[in-house]
Design a protein around this motif. Structure first.
Motif, PDB file in Angstrom:
ATOM      1  N   PRO A  74       0.665  -1.142   0.163  1.00 29.02           N
ATOM      2  CA  PRO A  74       0.033  -0.153   0.014  1.00 29.02           C
ATOM      3  C   PRO A  74       0.925   1.346   0.101  1.00 29.02           C
ATOM      4  N   TYR A  75       0.150   2.315  -0.486  1.00 27.58           N
ATOM      5  CA  TYR A  75       0.826   3.637  -0.337  1.00 27.58           C
ATOM      6  C   TYR A  75       2.217   3.801  -1.165  1.00 27.58           C
ATOM      7  N   VAL A  76       2.271   2.966  -2.302  1.00 28.18           N
ATOM      8  CA  VAL A  76       3.722   3.148  -3.247  1.00 28.18           C
ATOM      9  C   VAL A  76       2.997   3.500  -4.647  1.00 28.18           C
ATOM     10  N   ASN A  77       3.762   4.408  -5.218  1.00 27.42           N
ATOM     11  CA  ASN A  77       3.489   4.935  -6.464  1.00 27.42           C
ATOM     12  C   ASN A  77       4.522   4.087  -7.539  1.00 27.42           C
ATOM     13  N   TYR A  78       3.975   3.146  -7.940  1.00 26.31           N
ATOM     14  CA  TYR A  78       5.005   2.139  -8.559  1.00 26.31           C
ATOM     15  C   TYR A  78       5.099   2.596 -10.076  1.00 26.31           C
ATOM     16  N   SER A  79       6.324   2.246 -10.578  1.00 25.77           N
ATOM     17  CA  SER A  79       6.691   2.218 -11.738  1.00 25.77           C
ATOM     18  C   SER A  79       7.474   1.012 -12.169  1.00 25.77           C
ATOM     19  N   PHE A  80       7.379   0.257 -13.191  1.00 24.08           N
ATOM     20  CA  PHE A  80       7.879  -0.940 -13.385  1.00 24.08           C
ATOM     21  C   PHE A  80       8.926  -1.129 -14.597  1.00 24.08           C
ATOM     22  N   ARG A  81      10.035  -1.815 -14.559  1.00 31.54           N
ATOM     23  CA  ARG A  81      10.665  -2.074 -15.902  1.00 31.54           C
ATOM     24  C   ARG A  81      11.111  -3.394 -16.035  1.00 31.54           C
ATOM     25  N   VAL A  82      11.511  -3.859 -17.124  1.00 35.92           N
ATOM     26  CA  VAL A  82      12.081  -5.374 -17.397  1.00 35.92           C
ATOM     27  C   VAL A  82      13.248  -5.211 -17.998  1.00 35.92           C
ATOM     28  N   ILE A  83      14.300  -6.157 -17.453  1.00 33.75           N
ATOM     29  CA  ILE A  83      15.516  -6.307 -17.949  1.00 33.75           C
ATOM     30  C   ILE A  83      15.539  -7.892 -18.481  1.00 33.75           C
ATOM     31  N   ALA A  84      15.974  -8.236 -19.934  1.00 31.83           N
ATOM     32  CA  ALA A  84      16.018  -9.235 -20.315  1.00 31.83           C
ATOM     33  C   ALA A  84      17.506  -9.837 -20.272  1.00 31.83           C
ATOM     34  N   VAL A  85      17.504 -11.282 -19.936  1.00 37.37           N
ATOM     35  CA  VAL A  85      18.942 -11.814 -19.620  1.00 37.37           C
ATOM     36  C   VAL A  85      19.283 -13.062 -20.517  1.00 37.37           C
ATOM     37  N   ASN A  86      20.256 -13.327 -21.141  1.00 35.04           N
ATOM     38  CA  ASN A  86      20.740 -14.484 -21.689  1.00 35.04           C
ATOM     39  C   ASN A  86      22.305 -14.753 -21.264  1.00 35.04           C
TER      40      ASN A  86
END
Length: 1159
Positions: free
Chosen positions: A673-685
């Motif tokens: 709760p009470y978090v202003n989320y942004s997400f990002r994704v990193i690909a791994v090989n």
């Protein structure tokens, strides 16, 4: 992944041979022959009306033929039309349009005739039509208003052009309109919508018609479509927009491309499937286009006739349409008539066989005239598709035309009958050289002509026998084939042609070469981006052939890039990029063969970042994140790392959230709760991690009570009357809402008190004052925010502040174990008097004075700490024969308590150290003076010194040992009655009542008497003695060099004998008895080095009488303790280093010392 192929010149030779088979009947142009059409325009000839019209007609013959034309079946007099000319020595017409002519005026059917005295050949009927690209007719287009989900057809209806135009749809910006299973263009050019969607609304649907022949594009007026929405949208089963009805018919000609189309309306968008009733769709010739709405079958034949069904299906149902396909055929050749060369009196036939659907009719012409009305020839008889010639004469020469026609087209073929009487001639050049590759077919040509047809025979060598047998193949055109040429096939071959009019022969040469081979082929490579890679291509070839090596990439030329370096036998690519990925082929060409080998280069790199992040399924405590993976760059993605940013509490800081397998592109994420989320994704090989994706949209979760309480709660007093309560504050996203605070509660343990509580701001420490000294407290810290409290926290035990201990340890006792070790005991102090956490006891001890020297020195106190509740410990590193004091103190977290009364103890005597020095001076003929210094550490009362000495002769043997005891108060001694000119070795040590100390050694030499010296000088001046000494010195030098070499190689050398001679006499028996001392050896031998004795003179080693374990030893100032209080450190006092003993050394003697020993 490597492919290799070899292309031998035999294949090219075989093609050449087949061509020779056809051309074998060609009459040499220096002989009389009827005309033969060699080039003509196509039957259906569409011309550009803006350019001159060229109608081709070329022919050969002897004499050269003349040309004439017909137009629409009547003679075309070109002399009367100034716009028309005929090229010189040709029948090709040029109609001048660019200078005022009209192409439409010359539309029609044209036919060319080539004629000489032996006959006439005619061309096909050439239909001339100018291309057309008319404009669209003006029409008023009403806007299309369509309900969402309904079907729609936008009609194109292009103008009729010649040839038909290519249709495509674009918008006002000249961008092609996107097409899909839902929206697509039909074969007729109309645009079909299976169902319309709101995004289909636009006003610029424009149909374009491209006329390739005139290179023009015509545009229809824009069509407007407006889609209005109705809720709910009604789903519908499929219905067919085209074709209509349930069945239809389709006729296609053999060899053409069959195109069948089904486009359906419906919601959801229907899917199309094709089947052939009673059979299978032809493999390798069937293709699906336009999102499977079009069935395409190439090169159709009569076997492809039948019923084809298209089925349109969605979740609400299906519909179908059956197309009955009939494959017809324009005429096609089975046997086309071929030129016939006969000698007078011979027989022959012309055969004309064709097929088609319907079956074509066959008609014959002679010199362009129907054979029925042509001049009669008694040698000619027509039998349907065959003309039979019997006993021909020279007047029988003519050109015959065979016409095979049905309703779908016609075939026309010219074939002449040429009556000649000619002796044989060989057309192949004399001594022509043929070269072939080993084990490849050898085709040796013998092109000939003659009438009657000559017979051909082959010989090997000038006088060889005729060639026969299975190892040769003799072709009708005279060619000799050796199916697999060997080295012994090399040589001269003779071709003989003969008929009734003569005989002729020709010689040719054959050479068999070794094949070209790639003995080191390029190999499959995997390389990271920006690396370097090299492909090898090492070849072996016939020494008489010059190879050329070509490198290709994906069957095309290498890029024009300086990064590609082509060497003699390799290809190197520098700074590899993604574009370099592909198949690289090394091709080796000679004039006779070609070989190639290929290898694949795979360029791998870190993956490209994911994109199109999307948040769905938003809930208070979870959300679903999805993304599209970026290019994996030839290395499979193994996982995706999801990170988040809290824009409310820590903007710009990214935290790890979770990791999912590389096959997954969606994940359910837990939220706080009470978090202003942004997400990002990193690909791994396997190569590494991609750059992070662009952040997702932000998502702010609602506030809530805290879920957790602070961690690591502690209560430790900093002063005797306070309690400091500390904790680790919650992180921003753990607060679950605004107004984060902490409720701090405490009460004294084991006392029936109420909790005392206080609410503090978002800090991490609170101090409780006025507490008793070192009392246990129960403590708890609870988080709260504007919405309420976190769950009830757990309790921890803390203590108020410590104070210094009040009582010193009592009953301190010291037990001296030996001259360097003592054991101390004490009684523990009462725990209440410690007033804190008991950490252990410290023992302070120091040397007061040495009992052998009354002078005092600077007092250096040493400290040993014993952890825990220990009541004894060991005091190591004491000096013998000394007076010490010590006291003991208890230690807690605050510091040390009072010291116990000083306890005095003394250490007993020990053996002394070696004398500080030994000097030998004033050498005479029979005496030496010895001076020495007392031991640095007497370790007791000295009672005497012991001197031992013995002579050493020239062979380094030791003489008898003499021992002298000297009073302790002496510091020098004169030794008398010694032998002159003799080397002595001395051993000197001191004694206390405990025993002898370590010894010091020295060597000295008495001087020679004067008479001996005089004789020595006299001898030394003699030449023979000088020469002898030089020889001895040279021998010694050679021996030394040998010693050095052996020593460097790990060998042993004779210096051992000298070392034995100089050894301590008291330890010689030890060597003889137990053999513990070895020879000197090189360090690489890994053997023990011989060392001088450090033992006392009585050959005993003093053993300390302590049985205590190391656990009883305390810590120095810098020492460490185990948790159980055992000793793991080092003594805090420094151990003094004993002086070196005399000149003894464990090192191998140097060459200089070795030389001195010989003097």
């Amino acid at each position: 992944m490597m492919k290799k192929k070899s292309i031998s010149a035999s294949k090219a030779s075989l093609v050449f041979f087949l061509c020779q088979m056809i051309s074998a009947l060609d009459v040499p142009l220096d002989l009389s022959q009827p005309p033969t059409i060699t080039q003509q325009s196509p039957k259906d000839y569409i011309v550009d009306p803006r350019e001159n019209i060229v109608i081709q007609c070329e022919a050969k013959g002897k004499p050269p033929p003349s040309f004439s034309w017909t137009r629409n079946g009547t003679h075309f007099d070109i002399d009367k039309d100034e716009q028309v000319t005929m090229k010189p020595n040709s029948g090709t017409l040029v109609i001048n349009i660019m200078n005022g002519g009209k192409a439409e005026a010359y539309e029609g059917v044209y036919q060319c005739t080539a004629r000489n005295e032996r006959g006439a050949a005619i061309s096909n009927n050439i239909v001339i039509r100018p291309s057309r690209s008319p404009l669209w007719t003006k029409e008023k287009l009403e806007p299309n208003q369509v309900r969402e989900g309904d079907s729609l057809v936008l009609h194109c209806r292009p103008p009729v052009g010649l040839p038909p135009p290519i249709i495509f749809w674009m918008d006002n910006a000249f961008q092609r309109l996107p097409q899909s299973e839902r929206v697509s263009q039909g074969l007729n050019g109309d645009l079909y919508f299976s169902n319309v969607q709101p995004e289909d609304t636009r006003e610029d649907y424009i149909c374009y018609a491209r006329f390739n022949h005139t290179q023009t594009i015509q545009q229809k007026q824009p069509i407007s479509v407006k889609v209005f929405s109705t809720k709910p949208v009604t789903e519908r089963p499929p219905i067919l927009l085209t074709p209509t009805g349930t069945t239809s018919n389709k006729v296609e000609l053999r060899g053409n491309v069959l195109l069948l189309e089904c486009i359906a309306a419906g919601l959801p968008t229907p899917v199309i499937r094709w089947i052939k009733e009673g059979g299978e769709l032809p493999a390798n010739r069937t293709f699906f286009e336009n999102f499977k709405k079009t069935l395409k079958i190439i090169d159709v034949s009569e076997a492809d006739s039948g019923n084809y069904k298209c089925i349109a299906r969605n979740i609400l149902g299906s519909t179908h349409h059956v197309i009955s396909v009939t494959v017809k055929a324009a005429p096609y050749w089975i046997t086309a008539p071929r030129n016939l060369v006969l000698s007078p009196g011979e027989d022959g036939t012309l055969i004309c066989r064709a097929n088609g659907n319907p079956k074509p009719s066959i008609s014959w012409l002679a010199n362009g005239v129907p054979i029925a009305i042509a001049p009669e020839d008694p040698s000619r008889k027509v039998d349907g598709d065959t003309i039979i010639f019997s006993a021909v004469q020279e007047r029988s020469s003519a050109v015959y035309q065979c016409n095979a026609s049905n309703e779908y087209g016609y075939l026309l073929a010219n074939a002449f009958v040429n009556v000649l009487a000619e002796p044989p001639r060989i057309l192949t050049p004399a001594n022509k050289l043929y070269q072939v590759i080993l084990d490849s077919p050898a085709l040796i040509d013998c092109a000939y002509f003659g009438s009657p047809k000559p017979e051909i025979e082959w010989f090997k060598g000038v006088k060889g026998s005729i060639l026969r047998g299975n190892e040769y193949v003799f072709h009708d055109n005279g060619t000799l084939e050796i199916p697999a040429a060997q080295k012994d096939s090399t040589g001269t071959y003779t071709c003989v042609a003969r008929n009734e009019l003569g005989k002729i022969q020709n010689e040719v040469q054959l050479e068999v070469k070794d094949p070209t081979m790639i003995i080191k082929q390029p190999e499959y490579k995997v390389i990271q981006r920006y690396g370097h890679v090299s492909f090898e291509c090492i070849i072996k070839h016939d020494s008489t052939l010059i190879p050329t090596v070509i490198w290709l990439k994906d069957n095309d030329e290498l890029p024009d890039d300086e990064r590609f370096l082509v060497g003699k036998d390799n290809l190197t690519i520098m700074n590899v990029t993604d574009k370099d990925d592909g198949t690289y082929t090394c091709i080796v060409n000679t004039t006779l063969d070609s070989v190639s080998a290929s290898a694949v280069l795979t360029v791998v790199a870190r993956p490209n970042p994911p994109f199109d992040l999307e948040l769905t399924g938003q809930l208070e405590r979870s959300i679903e994140l999805s993304w599209i993976p970026g290019d994996e760059n030839n290395s499979p993605i193994t996982s995706f790392v999801i990170e988040y940013e809290d824009g409310l509490h820590e903007p710009g800081v990214w935290h790890y959230q979770t990791e999912v397998p590389g096959s997954q592109t969606t994940v359910q994420l837990k939220l706080s709760p009470y978090v202003n989320y942004s997400f990002r994704v990193i690909a791994v090989n396997e190569i590494g991690r991609s750059q992070p994706s662009e952040p997702s949209e932000q998502y702010l979760t609602k506030s809530a009570n805290p879920d957790e309480n602070p961690s690591n709660v502690q209560g430790i007093g900093s002063e005797p009357d306070n309690l400091v309560i500390t904790w680790e504050s919650l992180k921003g996203f753990q607060s679950n809402g605004p107004g984060l605070q902490y409720k701090v509660s405490w009460r004294q343990k084991d006392v029936d008190d109420e909790w005392t509580s206080v609410v503090v701001a978002n800090v991490s420490k609170y101090i409780v004052s006025g507490t008793p000294t070192f009392v246990p407290y129960e403590i708890k810290v609870q988080a709260l925010n504007d919405l309420g409290y976190a769950p009830e926290p757990s309790e921890v035990i803390g203590h108020s502040g410590e104070d210094l201990p009040m009582v010193a340890p009592g009953n301190v006792q010291v037990h001296v174990i030996n001259s360097t070790l003592a054991k101390v005991h004490w009684d523990p102090v009462p725990l209440k008097s410690v007033r804190g956490h008991l950490q252990g006891y410290k023992v302070y001890y120091w040397k007061v004075q040495s009992l052998s020297r009354r002078s005092k020195r600077h007092i250096e106190k040493k400290i040993l700490t014993f952890r825990g509740n220990k009541t004894f410990g060991m005091l190591p590193g004491l000096e013998p024969y000394s007076s010490y004091k010590l006291n003991v103190r208890v230690v807690n977290g605050k510091g040390e308590g009072p010291a116990s009364p000083d306890k005095v103890f003394k250490t007993p005597e020990g053996v002394p150290s070696s004398p500080s020095f030994l000097k030998i001076t004033n050498p005479t003929l029979d005496s030496l003076t010895l001076e020495w210094g007392s031991p640095t550490h007497p370790n007791g009362v000295l009672i005497s010194y012991i001197l031992k000495f013995q002579p050493i002769n020239n062979t380094h043997e030791l003489g008898p040992l003499v021992e002298i005891r000297i009073p302790a108060n002496e510091s020098s001694l004169i030794l008398k009655n010694l032998n002159y000119s003799t080397r002595y070795k001395f051993y000197f040590n001191a004694q206390t009542s405990v025993g002898s100390g370590s010894q010091i050694t020295e060597e000295a030499v008495t001087i020679m008497d004067e008479a001996m010296a005089s004789r020595q000088v006299d001898i030394a001046t003699q030449g023979w003695f000088i020469g002898l000494m030089c020889a001895v010195a040279l021998l010694i030098l050679i021996l030394l060099i040998v010693c050095f070499i052996r020593r460097n190689k790990g060998g042993k050398y004779p210096v051992k004998e000298k070392e034995d001679a100089h050894a301590d006499p008291e330890i010689q028996p030890m060597k003889e008895d137990d053999g513990t001392f070895g020879e000197y050896s090189d360090a690489e031998d890994h053997k023990p080095l011989k060392k001088g004795s450090r033992t006392p003179s009585d050959r005993t080693v003093k053993k300390e009488d302590s049985d205590d374990s190391l656990v009883d030893y305390g810590e120095g100032v810098n020492g460490q303790f185990n948790e159980d209080g055992s000793f793991i450190g080092q003594y805090s006092g420094k151990k003094e280093k004993e002086p070196a003993e005399g000149n003894e050394s464990s090192e191998a003697p140097s060459p200089v010392n070795a030389m001195n020993s010989f003097v």
